[in-house]
Design an enzyme around this catalytic site. Structure first.
Site: not given
Ligand code: NAD
Ligand code: UD1
Length: 309
Positions: A35, A140, A269
């Site tokens: 991604t 997850y 979920g």
């Molecule tokens: P993202 O998808 O941009 O980043 C994840 C990265 O990991 C990507 O660059 C992807 O290519 C890489 N990746 C995936 N599978 C891999 C593998 N098998 N080997 C090597 N690289 C791999 O998403 P993000 O939002 O930047 O998430 C970063 C971290 O933060 C993740 O661990 C995610 O679970 C955690 N997290 C994100 C959020 C959020 O709101 N975005 C919230 C809580 C936790």
């Molecule tokens: C997100 C993160 C997850 C992280 C978690 C921590 C992503 C993709 N997921 O999950 O890695 O661990 O926060 O709290 O970054 N929704 C809509 N319409 C849309 C998309 C989403 O209504 O088009 C809703 C979803 O059903 C959910 C909310 O928005 O209720 C947030 O969804 P999403 O951004 O995917 O985040 P989380 O599931 O909270």
């Protein structure tokens, strides 16, 4: 000092890399580009190693000479983990164990792990604080708490310092909006700007504690460098909750039009309410989020405008 950032070509990982470079730390980004994107590292002085965290030998080779590891690589989507729990298990649990095994073997000083608010799951207490019992309701969430538990065991057993940051909902530039699995803000902003229809899953009254990615990068820098925090877990959030309906109203004000969504069935979920107690990170790391949700949305809208030019 040298740091490995797994998932370093991703959204949050690329911002962590930028923050570490600004502090004069050599950065190696390890990413399978599933991604993540090479372009995310444009202008950031990091060396990209393309590889998979499930491949322990490749991971270990990339970690050679590193003092710090920031473990961001994961299957990040809750619904994707519901659809394919074997894949998310392999990447999120085995991948995290591989990081810890290699950190031990390579003499890494500290590992900082991207945990998640998803581990709180159905536990009804608000705000969520770090002492609460985890109650994940998705594969997850189970995988993220398993990773945390491994991290807790490492300092005493193997002398590797560890810190978990439980991110709430992170948003900002470089979050990829292009898949149905993407973070909600990235999807809403892209659709608001392109005029595409917006879907809300559920009634839109679910809440999330949205935190801007620059603040999350700063929390990581501090978690990697502040002494005396090994073994700890910290919420990383603003300590404010926003419903999706409120989010769309804010975004509508910024783009200057009413954003009326379509409502669809709630996703399996999905957690209902999410808001963090952020006092532990403030006390131990001296960290608080600086960017408000509406200001962050404005920054994101401006960023989308620059990439669409
Ligand atoms: P993202 O998808 O941009 O980043 C994840 C990265 O990991 C990507 O660059 C992807 O290519 C890489 N990746 C995936 N599978 C891999 C593998 N098998 N080997 C090597 N690289 C791999 O998403 P993000 O939002 O930047 O998430 C970063 C971290 O933060 C993740 O661990 C995610 O679970 C955690 N997290 C994100 C959020 C959020 O709101 N975005 C919230 C809580 C936790
Ligand atoms: C997100 C993160 C997850 C992280 C978690 C921590 C992503 C993709 N997921 O999950 O890695 O661990 O926060 O709290 O970054 N929704 C809509 N319409 C849309 C998309 C989403 O209504 O088009 C809703 C979803 O059903 C959910 C909310 O928005 O209720 C947030 O969804 P999403 O951004 O995917 O985040 P989380 O599931 O909270």
């Amino acid at each position: 000092m040298r740091a490995l950032v797994t998932g370093g070509a991703g959204f949050i990982g690329s911002h962590i890399g930028a923050r570490l470079c600004a502090a004069g730390i050599d950065v190696v980004a390890f990413d399978d580009l599933s991604t993540g994107k090479r372009e995310n590292l444009a202008g950031i002085d990091a060396r990209l190693v393309v590889g998979d965290v499930r491949d322990r030998a490749a991971l270990g080779a990339a970690m050679a000479g590193c003092d710090l590891v920031f473990h961001e690589a994961a299957v990040v989507s809750v619904p994707k983990s519901v659809e394919d729990p074997q894949l998310s298990h392999d990447v999120n649990i085995q991948g995290t164990l591989n990081v810890l095994l290699e950190a031990r073997a390579r003499g890494v000083k500290r590992v900082v792990f991207a945990g998640s608010a998803a581990i709180y799951g159905e536990e009804p207490t608000l705000p969520k604080h770090e002492g609460m019992l985890p109650a994940p309701i998705s594969p997850y969430g189970v995988e993220k708490i398993t990773g945390e538990l491994y991290l807790k065991a490492w300092p005493k057993l193997y002398g590797v310092e560890t810190v978990t940051l439980r991110y709430f909902n992170v948003f900002g530039p470089r979050q990829d909006p292009s898949s149905p699995y993407s973070g909600v803000i990235s999807i809403f902003v892209q659709r608001a700007l392109s005029g595409a229809p917006i879907t809300v899953f559920g009634d839109g009254l679910q809440t999330r504690d949205f935190v801007f990615v620059g603040d999350v990068a700063e929390a990581n820098y501090l978690a990697g460098t502040v002494p005396g925090v090994s073994g700890a877990t910290f919420n990383v959030a603003r300590g404010e909750q926003t419903t999706l309906v409120e989010l769309l109203a804010m975004l509508g004000r910024i783009v200057g039009r009413d954003l009326s969504p379509t409502f669809a069935e709630a996703r399996g979920g999905d957690i209902r309410y999410s808001i963090a107690d952020v006092s532990a990170a403030r006390a131990a790391l001296g960290w608080t989020a600086q960017v408000g949700v509406e200001d962050g949305l404005r920054k994101l809208v401006d960023w989308f405008a620059t990439i669409q030019r």
